[in-house]
Design an enzyme around this catalytic site. Sequence first.
Site, PDB file in Angstrom:
ATOM      1  N   SER A 278      52.835 125.288  49.004  1.00 57.75           N
ATOM      2  CA  SER A 278      54.685 125.225  49.372  1.00 57.75           C
ATOM      3  C   SER A 278      55.339 126.221  48.683  1.00 57.75           C
ATOM      4  O   SER A 278      55.042 126.732  47.586  1.00 57.75           O
ATOM      5  CB  SER A 278      55.068 123.765  48.652  1.00 57.75           C
ATOM      6  OG  SER A 278      55.056 123.592  47.493  1.00 57.75           O
ATOM      7  N   GLU A 299      51.199 132.940  49.333  1.00 60.98           N
ATOM      8  CA  GLU A 299      51.281 132.500  50.769  1.00 60.98           C
ATOM      9  C   GLU A 299      52.038 131.112  50.872  1.00 60.98           C
ATOM     10  O   GLU A 299      51.392 130.228  50.633  1.00 60.98           O
ATOM     11  CB  GLU A 299      49.964 132.629  51.481  1.00 60.98           C
ATOM     12  CG  GLU A 299      50.018 132.130  52.715  1.00 60.98           C
ATOM     13  CD  GLU A 299      48.540 131.800  53.427  1.00 60.98           C
ATOM     14  OE1 GLU A 299      48.236 131.797  54.767  1.00 60.98           O
ATOM     15  OE2 GLU A 299      47.690 131.766  52.799  1.00 60.98           O
ATOM     16  N   CYS A 333      49.961 125.826  57.661  1.00 59.88           N
ATOM     17  CA  CYS A 333      51.324 126.613  57.368  1.00 59.88           C
ATOM     18  C   CYS A 333      51.901 127.399  58.733  1.00 59.88           C
ATOM     19  O   CYS A 333      52.884 127.713  58.694  1.00 59.88           O
ATOM     20  CB  CYS A 333      51.094 127.433  56.216  1.00 59.88           C
ATOM     21  SG  CYS A 333      49.829 128.864  56.537  1.00 59.88           S
TER      22      CYS A 333
END
Length: 400
Positions: A278, A299, A333
């Site tokens: 996150s 990331e 994601c």
Amino acid sequence: MKVARLARMAAMARNKLLCSSHLASMHISTPTSRQISMKTEGLTARLNSAGLLRTQGLIGGKWTDAYDGKTIQVLNPATGEVVADVPCMGGKETNDAISSAHDAFYSWSNLTCTERSKHLRTWYNLLISHKEELGQLITLEQGKPLKEAIGEVNYGASFIEFFAEEAKRVYGDIIPATLGDRRLLVLKQPVGVVGAITPWNFPLAMITRKVGPALACGCTVVIKPSELTPLTALAAAELALQAGIPPGVLNVVMGNAPDIGNALLASSQVRKITFTGSTAVGKKLMEGAAGTVKRVSLELGGNAPCIIFDDADLDVAVKGSLAAKFRNSGQTCVCANRLIVQEGIYDKFAEAFSKAVQNLQVGDGFSEGVVQGPLINESAVQKVSFAFVNLCICDHPTLK
């Protein structure tokens, strides 16, 4: 509010991708509780006999329990059954793992690039030869369909294969000097110990993508996998040991995430942090890494609309939207979090998309024909349910 209605349709479908107690509609495969229990026991027995069901952390080449004896349960998200108990480690264990990695760094980094390449190639071969067992382990603790899980093993192993070759190509450079009697040389050297923090949605691939390049260039690693899916990381570490990667080069700790993270950030021996997760946690890691001026590779969360224009091929648009929205039950994601459809094609697309979603088979990832496994845990179920309620309110003319 056509965008809202499409988003609501997608949320309704995702709202059905729940744990076993919530599996109640669509094409759903629901074996009996005894069948589930026998299947889980059989799988764990086979994995254990193959030496891949490791339930301890790895520090300095030794399989280790938490120093205080605490454990956490790893659950099968499709059934809620306990798959295994693993150590709930914290700062002390992490500091020892860091020390082991730091000690191993000098010998590992001094190996020739060809020697490191051979170790990585052997690890890759072992991952591929055990892809069936690793795929079963991923489905068991993460929930994705078995075919998709085996696909992740192939995908994850490909990073080790790639960096096994790149290990031999860590080239430096010669820079033209401004003075005639000077020569400027650039040498690339490993930074040191790397702390790798990985998520639960791709429990193998997110590890190999980080560990592969680190080991290739001579760094050593402390891995902190998600406490929801640590078993795949431990199995991969077992195969790394079998590949001849020396003790201390690869370490695995799991459990108390804040304590482990703080130990990695505080240590001056850790020279880089790599993290997938996150944005909120990424910001904390970046802030914490500043104290010892660590390198960071982050990331973080994505924002991914899927846009369909009037001139789109309807079949291609529906197929692409399904893949973008429902890969890994929407738990990636890069999954689309909203669909934006031009007005001219909207009605046709909405009807075709709705039918396609209703044909998705949901259930235990080991069941034949299942393409949508469960969400990872009850918290994920509640998050999707909350989003669904909000979308319904946004699209209701009397509640806007």
